[in-house]
Structures are given as C-alpha cells and as structure tokens.
Motif scaffolding. Sequence first.
Motif, PDB file in Angstrom:
ATOM      1  N   MET A   1       4.898 -12.457  -6.085  1.00  0.00           N
ATOM      2  CA  MET A   1       5.198 -11.052  -6.426  1.00  0.00           C
ATOM      3  C   MET A   1       6.695 -10.808  -6.281  1.00  0.00           C
ATOM      4  O   MET A   1       7.332 -11.266  -5.339  1.00  0.00           O
ATOM      5  N   LYS A   2       7.245 -10.084  -7.235  1.00  0.00           N
ATOM      6  CA  LYS A   2       8.666  -9.782  -7.205  1.00  0.00           C
ATOM      7  C   LYS A   2       9.010  -8.950  -5.981  1.00  0.00           C
ATOM      8  O   LYS A   2       8.268  -8.060  -5.579  1.00  0.00           O
ATOM      9  N   ASN A   3      10.150  -9.246  -5.386  1.00  0.00           N
ATOM     10  CA  ASN A   3      10.612  -8.511  -4.217  1.00  0.00           C
ATOM     11  C   ASN A   3      10.815  -7.043  -4.572  1.00  0.00           C
ATOM     12  O   ASN A   3      11.610  -6.724  -5.463  1.00  0.00           O
ATOM     13  N   PRO A   4      10.125  -6.096  -3.914  1.00  0.00           N
ATOM     14  CA  PRO A   4      10.242  -4.680  -4.275  1.00  0.00           C
ATOM     15  C   PRO A   4      11.667  -4.169  -4.094  1.00  0.00           C
ATOM     16  O   PRO A   4      12.399  -4.612  -3.207  1.00  0.00           O
ATOM     17  N   LYS A   5      12.047  -3.220  -4.925  1.00  0.00           N
ATOM     18  CA  LYS A   5      13.341  -2.567  -4.757  1.00  0.00           C
ATOM     19  C   LYS A   5      13.280  -1.625  -3.561  1.00  0.00           C
ATOM     20  O   LYS A   5      12.204  -1.179  -3.141  1.00  0.00           O
ATOM     21  N   VAL A   6      14.445  -1.307  -3.040  1.00  0.00           N
ATOM     22  CA  VAL A   6      14.562  -0.414  -1.885  1.00  0.00           C
ATOM     23  C   VAL A   6      15.417   0.779  -2.281  1.00  0.00           C
ATOM     24  O   VAL A   6      16.550   0.609  -2.753  1.00  0.00           O
ATOM     25  N   ALA A   7      14.878   1.977  -2.106  1.00  0.00           N
ATOM     26  CA  ALA A   7      15.555   3.201  -2.532  1.00  0.00           C
ATOM     27  C   ALA A   7      15.836   4.121  -1.352  1.00  0.00           C
ATOM     28  O   ALA A   7      15.023   4.238  -0.439  1.00  0.00           O
ATOM     29  N   ILE A   8      16.984   4.786  -1.407  1.00  0.00           N
ATOM     30  CA  ILE A   8      17.313   5.889  -0.496  1.00  0.00           C
ATOM     31  C   ILE A   8      17.368   7.157  -1.343  1.00  0.00           C
ATOM     32  O   ILE A   8      18.068   7.195  -2.366  1.00  0.00           O
ATOM     33  N   VAL A   9      16.630   8.180  -0.937  1.00  0.00           N
ATOM     34  CA  VAL A   9      16.610   9.451  -1.674  1.00  0.00           C
ATOM     35  C   VAL A   9      16.911  10.579  -0.700  1.00  0.00           C
ATOM     36  O   VAL A   9      16.164  10.789   0.270  1.00  0.00           O
ATOM     37  N   THR A  10      17.980  11.316  -0.925  1.00  0.00           N
ATOM     38  CA  THR A  10      18.328  12.433  -0.044  1.00  0.00           C
ATOM     39  C   THR A  10      17.803  13.756  -0.619  1.00  0.00           C
ATOM     40  O   THR A  10      17.508  13.866  -1.801  1.00  0.00           O
ATOM     41  N   GLY A  11      17.695  14.737   0.263  1.00  0.00           N
ATOM     42  CA  GLY A  11      17.186  16.035  -0.166  1.00  0.00           C
ATOM     43  C   GLY A  11      15.794  15.927  -0.754  1.00  0.00           C
ATOM     44  O   GLY A  11      15.469  16.575  -1.737  1.00  0.00           O
ATOM     45  N   ALA A  12      14.947  15.090  -0.116  1.00  0.00           N
ATOM     46  CA  ALA A  12      13.665  14.727  -0.719  1.00  0.00           C
ATOM     47  C   ALA A  12      12.465  15.311   0.009  1.00  0.00           C
ATOM     48  O   ALA A  12      11.342  14.834  -0.151  1.00  0.00           O
ATOM     49  N   GLY A  13      12.684  16.344   0.805  1.00  0.00           N
ATOM     50  CA  GLY A  13      11.573  16.949   1.520  1.00  0.00           C
ATOM     51  C   GLY A  13      10.644  17.754   0.629  1.00  0.00           C
ATOM     52  O   GLY A  13       9.474  17.954   0.952  1.00  0.00           O
ATOM     53  N   GLN A  14      11.160  18.201  -0.496  1.00  0.00           N
ATOM     54  CA  GLN A  14      10.368  18.984  -1.431  1.00  0.00           C
ATOM     55  C   GLN A  14      11.060  18.986  -2.784  1.00  0.00           C
ATOM     56  O   GLN A  14      12.127  18.417  -2.963  1.00  0.00           O
ATOM     57  N   GLY A  15      10.440  19.626  -3.758  1.00  0.00           N
ATOM     58  CA  GLY A  15      11.060  19.825  -5.074  1.00  0.00           C
ATOM     59  C   GLY A  15      11.385  18.548  -5.808  1.00  0.00           C
ATOM     60  O   GLY A  15      10.633  17.564  -5.790  1.00  0.00           O
ATOM     61  N   ILE A  16      12.541  18.552  -6.485  1.00  0.00           N
ATOM     62  CA  ILE A  16      12.949  17.436  -7.330  1.00  0.00           C
ATOM     63  C   ILE A  16      13.088  16.141  -6.534  1.00  0.00           C
ATOM     64  O   ILE A  16      12.624  15.077  -6.966  1.00  0.00           O
ATOM     65  N   GLY A  17      13.706  16.214  -5.367  1.00  0.00           N
ATOM     66  CA  GLY A  17      13.904  15.012  -4.566  1.00  0.00           C
ATOM     67  C   GLY A  17      12.599  14.358  -4.168  1.00  0.00           C
ATOM     68  O   GLY A  17      12.462  13.123  -4.216  1.00  0.00           O
TER      69      GLY A  17
END
Length: 253
Positions: A1-17
Amino acid sequence: MKNPKVAIVTGAGQGIGLEIARKLLESGSNVILNDLEKSLTEQAVANLVQLGKGAVIGCSGDSASQETIQELIELALTHFGKVDQLVCNAGITLFGSFLDYSREDFLEVTRVNQAGTFFLTQAAARVMKDQPDGGSILFTSSVTAHQSHENLAAYAMSKAAIEMLAKNLVLELAPYRIRLNAIAPGATLTERTTSDPDYASTWSKLTPLGRPARPEDIAEAAAFLLSDAAKHITGQTLIIDGGWTSISPSPYE
C-alpha cells in the motif's frame, strides 16, 4: 500500500477547514487538525475519527504563534515522519470602516492572516524541501481579495497578500517540488454566516448559480489542488463563488 500523505490543516474546528480535513481523510491522508478553540478541536477530531479513515491528531492553539507552528510540525514529524500537505486556512475577519479602523485591529488581522500563513508555510517548506516528492501548500483567501466589499479593507488586503505569496514563492520553492496555490471562496454557509437568518436568502439572490457555497463545495476544490491530480498547477488562485465576482452585486444595495 502506498505510504499515506500527511496533512496539516489550520482553522479546522468547523466550517470550511473541517470539511477540507474531512475530504483529505477520505482521500487517504493522515491529518493534523488545528483550531484556536480547544473544544472545537476536540469535537472535530471526535467526528472525523468516526469516518474510520486514516489518523487524526488534534492541536489546539493560535496557528500564527511560533509555539503552535512548531508544535504542528513536530506532531507531523513525530507521528508520521513527514509533511506532504499544508492548508493555511485559519484567519480572522474584523469589520470596520476604513476611516475609523483601529491600529490594533489592523495589526491583529495582518498578524493572523498574513504572518501566520507566512511563517507556517516557511516551517512546512523547510521540511518539504528535503522530501523526495516535495509537498503541496494551499492558502484560503477570499473573493474580497478580488472585489471591493464594504468595511473589509484590512481583511481584503491580507487576503490579497497571501495570494501574492502563493505566486511569489513559486520562484523559490518549485525547485524543491513544492507547489503553492490558493482558493478564494465567496459566500459560504458556515456556522458563522448562518447565524444571520437572512444570509442564505440574500446570497442566493446575489449568486449567479442561485445559492451560496456549502463547505463541501470548497473542500472538493481544495482537495484537488492539494492532490497529485494537480501536480502541474502552482502559483494559482481558484475563485469558488458561484459566479459572484463576475457581476459583483453588493449585499448592501
């Protein structure tokens, strides 16, 4: 299986983030999720864990502070050993007439929206530049960076600035296979905007496609720009507004 990507997402408690984080998880990424409010961070993580896709780690704090920036990067490296995707979504809006706007409000908008984006991007890029596949970075801008909107001079200025940052950094970061793009959402139905009972009806009339965006509409475009499907796209801003900037009717008229 391909190594999964790792993401950082800010302002992600609700809404668009939050929707961007959800979409990235569904696309196979592991996610470091940030929000200023601890309760929102914890609830968002709890909701996303139920998807049963990938790993989700919460990190509460001011994403414009050096301490939180360092913590976000260290969490990604400690748990996953890399940073593939960064979404600088956190931002603040402080309305006010230009003639009466305070220095304090101006400096806070620029601190969070511009400096926060700049220095988190810098920290992530320092990791990405040593990775074989580089990475992909996305800024959340706004249609106000493209069209005048009353009482939002400082906010609009800050959003136009990060769009230029995405374009300018192509020169320095493309050699490291790091891509940078921005999305500029228009009227969107989030927890904040739907507190106005007239918001949906007003923007449905003003938007050529007949309705304001849903957070998932924005997340779909964000996930595309972050993905390998967009591997030859960099330095661009994608406006997602149902056609509003093409005609730009004001909600105040």
